[in-house]
Motif scaffolding. Structure first.
Motif, short mmCIF file in Angstrom:
data_model
loop_
_atom_site.label_atom_id
_atom_site.label_comp_id
_atom_site.label_asym_id
_atom_site.label_seq_id
_atom_site.Cartn_x
_atom_site.Cartn_y
_atom_site.Cartn_z
N ARG A 154 54.81 -28.97 -8.10
CA ARG A 154 54.89 -28.35 -6.79
C ARG A 154 55.67 -27.15 -7.06
O ARG A 154 55.13 -25.91 -6.58
CB ARG A 154 55.26 -29.27 -5.85
CG ARG A 154 54.57 -30.36 -5.45
CD ARG A 154 55.03 -30.88 -4.25
NE ARG A 154 54.30 -32.14 -3.93
CZ ARG A 154 53.74 -32.48 -2.67
NH1 ARG A 154 54.39 -32.23 -1.62
NH2 ARG A 154 53.12 -33.70 -2.55
N VAL A 155 56.80 -27.10 -7.84
CA VAL A 155 57.64 -25.91 -7.92
C VAL A 155 56.97 -25.14 -8.77
O VAL A 155 56.86 -23.76 -8.58
CB VAL A 155 58.98 -26.29 -8.28
CG1 VAL A 155 59.97 -24.94 -8.69
CG2 VAL A 155 59.87 -27.36 -7.39
N LEU A 156 56.30 -25.56 -9.86
CA LEU A 156 55.58 -24.69 -10.70
C LEU A 156 54.47 -23.75 -10.09
O LEU A 156 54.44 -22.88 -10.48
CB LEU A 156 54.96 -25.25 -12.14
CG LEU A 156 54.27 -24.50 -13.06
CD1 LEU A 156 55.15 -23.68 -13.72
CD2 LEU A 156 53.66 -25.57 -13.87
N THR A 157 53.80 -24.66 -8.99
CA THR A 157 52.72 -24.07 -8.51
C THR A 157 53.22 -22.99 -7.47
O THR A 157 52.78 -21.66 -7.62
CB THR A 157 52.00 -24.91 -7.50
OG1 THR A 157 51.34 -25.84 -8.37
CG2 THR A 157 51.14 -24.18 -6.59
N PHE A 158 54.36 -23.10 -6.79
CA PHE A 158 54.89 -22.25 -6.11
C PHE A 158 55.24 -20.90 -6.78
O PHE A 158 55.15 -20.01 -6.39
CB PHE A 158 56.24 -22.74 -5.60
CG PHE A 158 57.22 -21.72 -5.02
CD1 PHE A 158 57.29 -21.04 -3.95
CD2 PHE A 158 58.67 -21.72 -5.68
CE1 PHE A 158 58.33 -20.10 -3.73
CE2 PHE A 158 59.76 -21.12 -5.15
CZ PHE A 158 59.46 -20.21 -4.55
N SER A 165 50.55 -13.26 -7.15
CA SER A 165 50.37 -12.60 -5.86
C SER A 165 51.14 -11.09 -6.09
O SER A 165 50.47 -10.19 -5.91
CB SER A 165 51.19 -13.36 -4.73
OG SER A 165 51.15 -12.24 -3.60
N ASP A 166 52.46 -11.13 -6.70
CA ASP A 166 52.94 -9.84 -6.88
C ASP A 166 52.21 -8.97 -7.82
O ASP A 166 52.02 -7.89 -7.87
CB ASP A 166 54.42 -10.31 -7.32
CG ASP A 166 55.38 -10.68 -6.03
OD1 ASP A 166 54.89 -10.70 -4.91
OD2 ASP A 166 56.53 -11.00 -6.30
N GLY A 196 44.44 -7.27 -3.10
CA GLY A 196 44.48 -7.87 -4.61
C GLY A 196 45.34 -9.22 -4.63
O GLY A 196 45.24 -9.99 -5.36
N ALA A 197 46.60 -9.09 -3.98
CA ALA A 197 47.42 -10.10 -3.96
C ALA A 197 46.69 -11.39 -3.28
O ALA A 197 46.84 -12.54 -3.90
CB ALA A 197 48.55 -9.71 -2.90
N VAL A 198 45.84 -11.21 -2.33
CA VAL A 198 45.18 -12.26 -1.45
C VAL A 198 44.33 -12.93 -2.60
O VAL A 198 44.33 -14.06 -2.91
CB VAL A 198 44.42 -11.74 -0.27
CG1 VAL A 198 43.46 -13.03 0.20
CG2 VAL A 198 45.55 -11.66 0.82
N LEU A 224 46.51 -22.43 0.37
CA LEU A 224 47.71 -21.98 -0.20
C LEU A 224 47.79 -20.67 -0.71
O LEU A 224 48.82 -19.98 -0.50
CB LEU A 224 47.97 -23.06 -1.30
CG LEU A 224 49.35 -23.15 -1.94
CD1 LEU A 224 50.43 -23.29 -0.85
CD2 LEU A 224 49.37 -24.08 -3.12
N GLY A 225 46.90 -20.27 -1.44
CA GLY A 225 47.25 -18.82 -2.12
C GLY A 225 46.85 -17.82 -1.04
O GLY A 225 47.90 -16.90 -1.12
N LEU A 226 46.45 -17.85 0.24
CA LEU A 226 46.43 -17.06 1.21
C LEU A 226 47.78 -16.92 2.03
O LEU A 226 48.17 -15.90 2.20
CB LEU A 226 45.04 -17.44 2.15
CG LEU A 226 45.20 -16.60 3.60
CD1 LEU A 226 44.89 -15.21 2.95
CD2 LEU A 226 44.16 -17.06 4.56
#
Length: 286
Positions: A154-158, A165-166, A196-198, A224-226
């Motif tokens: 979970r932390v790795l995904t975060f 995104s950046d 692009g980030a989205v 989640l990505g959004l």
């Protein structure tokens, strides 16, 4: 054959962009990444220490800049101790531990500031409450994620989604950016960069949710990505607003080529509760 002093050495000055030493920035970035990943995959409590240290240093940077630019005196000792405790109790006791630590931290800050002069007491304690919520409270959601059975994933995904995104915002904005997103706050950000980030974060989210998160599904990763793209952008803009109000470029000088710890946490802090909440809604606490 000489072309002046040092001409024959072939030495070149470090490449710079925007006034920053890119060589130092890359080296520091790789070092920070190594510390984070090694502690995360080796021993959960070690990563917890990394979070707590980042919180303490971030509070120190914020306190220093507020004192220098606005003459605001944050009660740093209780904020630092309470901030570290908030992260630890979040890991050990969950959300109840976070709220208990936050309440005690704010109370301790109010009492600590009473030892100083009464002038500007309300201003200082209001800033203290803001600092407590801005840094340790938001960071505690990383500890909440870490405590899950699949906490490392979970932390790795975060982390992956925030970085992607950046990166997507920078890459697309640099190549196609025309329309300013918030010119009065951060002139370099564009609407094209936000798109692009989205797109980048949603694609990475689908992959991470499918392959890293227990019981996760690719479509959940799109949501989640959004959320990450929006929160990371707002976090970056929020710290830019703070720095503009303070009249500074960076929150610190601890990390060559990067600024301070807070300059690296700007998009991570507000993204942590978003990732925790979305994962909680889709796959549970773990």
């Amino acid at each position: 054959m000489g072309g002046g002093p040092g001409a024959s050495s072939g030495a070149r000055p470090p490449t710079k962009r925007g006034g920053r030493d890119l060589g130092a920035a890359v080296g520091v970035g790789l070092s920070l990444g190594a510390v984070v990943l090694v502690s995360l995959f080796t021993y959960k409590p070690a990563f917890l220490v990394v979070i707590a240290l980042a919180v303490v240093v971030g509070l120190w940077e914020l306190s220093s800049r507020l004192a220098e630019r606005k003459l605001i005196r944050l009660p740093l000792p209780p904020l630092a101790v309470g901030g570290a405790a908030t992260v630890v109790l979040g890991y050990l006791r969950g959300a109840d531990g976070v709220w208990l630590a936050m309440a005690l931290t704010v109370l301790a800050a109010l009492l600590w500031r009473m030892s100083g002069p009464p002038e500007d007491y309300l201003r200082d304690v209001t800033a203290a409450v803001f600092a407590a919520f801005y840094v340790p409270f938001l960071a505690s959601f990383v500890a909440l994620m870490l405590a899950a059975d699949d906490g490392v994933q979970r932390v790795l995904t975060f982390l992956i989604l925030t970085v992607v995104s950046d990166t997507g915002a920078y890459a697309v904005g640099y190549r196609f950016g025309r329309a300013k997103l918030a010119p009065r706050i951060s002139p370099g950000k564009t609407r094209e960069g936000l798109v692009g980030a989205v797109l980048f974060a949603m694609a990475a989210g689908a992959v991470c949710a499918e392959f890293l998160i227990d019981d996760g599904a690719w479509w959940q990763g799109l949501v989640l990505g959004l959320g990450v793209a929006v929160s990371a952008t707002l976090g970056d803009l929020g710290e830019s607003m703070i720095k503009r109000d303070l009249g500074i470029k960076d929150m610190g000088r601890l990390l060559p080529g990067h600024g301070g710890i807070m300059d690296r946490l700007d998009s991570l802090l507000p993204t942590a509760p978003v990732v925790w909440l979305v994962l909680l809604a889709f796959v549970g606490a773990g």
